[in-house]
Scaffold this active site. Structure first.
Site, PDB file in Angstrom:
ATOM      1  N   VAL A 243       2.518  -4.786  -8.898  1.00  0.00           N
ATOM      2  CA  VAL A 243       1.800  -3.383  -8.964  1.00  0.00           C
ATOM      3  C   VAL A 243       2.425  -2.101  -8.496  1.00  0.00           C
ATOM      4  CG1 VAL A 243      -0.734  -4.435  -8.758  1.00  0.00           C
ATOM      5  CG2 VAL A 243       0.878  -4.152  -6.525  1.00  0.00           C
TER       6      VAL A 243
ATOM      7  N   LYS B 239      -2.125  -9.249  -0.703  1.00  0.00           N
ATOM      8  CA  LYS B 239      -1.826 -10.479  -1.606  1.00  0.00           C
ATOM      9  C   LYS B 239      -2.176 -11.724  -0.930  1.00  0.00           C
ATOM     10  CE  LYS B 239       1.212  -8.554  -5.149  1.00  0.00           C
ATOM     11  NZ  LYS B 239       2.477  -8.494  -5.497  1.00  0.00           N
TER      12      LYS B 239
ATOM     13  N   GLY C   6       6.375   3.326   0.845  1.00  0.00           N
ATOM     14  CA  GLY C   6       5.104   3.015   0.099  1.00  0.00           C
ATOM     15  C   GLY C   6       3.847   3.284   0.549  1.00  0.00           C
TER      16      GLY C   6
ATOM     17  N   ARG D  92       5.740   5.644  -8.293  1.00  0.00           N
ATOM     18  CA  ARG D  92       4.843   5.984  -7.057  1.00  0.00           C
ATOM     19  C   ARG D  92       3.931   6.920  -6.967  1.00  0.00           C
ATOM     20  NH1 ARG D  92       7.447   3.310  -2.630  1.00  0.00           N
ATOM     21  NH2 ARG D  92       9.733   3.045  -2.798  1.00  0.00           N
TER      22      ARG D  92
ATOM     23  N   ASP E 294       6.299   1.117  -5.956  1.00  0.00           N
ATOM     24  CA  ASP E 294       7.076   1.598  -7.000  1.00  0.00           C
ATOM     25  C   ASP E 294       7.630   0.665  -7.902  1.00  0.00           C
ATOM     26  OD1 ASP E 294      10.558   0.765  -5.932  1.00  0.00           O
ATOM     27  OD2 ASP E 294       8.842   0.606  -4.703  1.00  0.00           O
TER      28      ASP E 294
ATOM     29  N   GLU F 149      -0.069   0.595   6.031  1.00  0.00           N
ATOM     30  CA  GLU F 149       1.004  -0.273   4.932  1.00  0.00           C
ATOM     31  C   GLU F 149       0.344   0.062   3.515  1.00  0.00           C
ATOM     32  OE1 GLU F 149       3.567  -0.889   3.779  1.00  0.00           O
ATOM     33  OE2 GLU F 149       4.092  -2.816   4.614  1.00  0.00           O
ATOM     34  N   ASP F 150       0.990   0.089   2.372  1.00  0.00           N
ATOM     35  CA  ASP F 150       0.711  -0.124   1.184  1.00  0.00           C
ATOM     36  C   ASP F 150      -0.041  -1.436   0.904  1.00  0.00           C
ATOM     37  OD1 ASP F 150       3.080  -1.163   0.952  1.00  0.00           O
ATOM     38  OD2 ASP F 150       4.085   0.115  -0.543  1.00  0.00           O
TER      39      ASP F 150
END
Length: 175
Positions: free
Chosen positions: A154, A131, A42, A166, A160, A99-100
């Site tokens: 999301v 989050k 991600g 993606r 994804d 990081e995503d």
């Protein structure tokens, strides 16, 4: 398959934030080399866009970790599994984990502790999304943060839905 998506963060908003984060990283690491450690899969799109705007020396490496355990108990008692390790020695290096999204924080806490065992000069965290309502790990510091979001599912920009979506240039919410 049709997906009912609502745009949460536009492509323009993402790119503006990536530039802001890169500017801060450039100031913080002026004259130094940093190793961007992308978390597969991600975080790749975010890492690539960020790297294009960083003007200090950059080395790329990737790591793949996953949480596993009983599905019903995944969030509370999950363990972390290392699926792919780094290729390069990081001793004495500036490490920036890219990081995503950060939710519970368990995987990132594990990763930070794991990387620190290799004696890098620094270990910092950069995440596009956060989050906070999902956090189970206290005191997880995100050094460079794009956006705080609500607890919604999301997709897009690396995130994804069953390995799909993606490639969307924006962050969307699956309705």
């Amino acid at each position: 398959m049709n997906y009912n998506l609502e745009v949460l963060i536009t492509e323009e908003e993402i790119q503006k934030k990536v530039l802001e984060l890169a500017d801060q990283i450039n100031k913080d690491y002026a004259g130094e080399t940093i190793t961007l450690v992308g978390i597969l899969t991600g975080g790749v799109m975010f890492m690539v866009d960020l790297a294009k705007r960083i003007n200090v020396e950059v080395v790329f490496d990737f790591i793949d970790i996953s949480s596993y355990g009983e599905k019903a108990d995944r969030e509370k008692n999950s363990d972390v599994k290392l699926n792919r390790d780094l290729l390069f020695d990081i001793e004495g290096k500036n490490i920036l984990i890219v990081e995503d999204i950060v939710d519970t924080g368990k995987s990132l806490k594990y990763l930070q502790q794991y990387l620190k065992l290799r004696k890098p000069k620094t270990v910092k965290l950069c995440s596009l999304l956060n989050k906070p309502s999902k956090r189970l790990v206290e005191n997880l510091k995100i050094d460079y943060l794009g956006f705080d979001i609500e607890n919604k599912f999301v997709v897009g920009y690396g995130l994804d839905y069953d390995q799909k979506l993606r490639n969307l240039p924006y962050i969307g919410v699956v309705k």
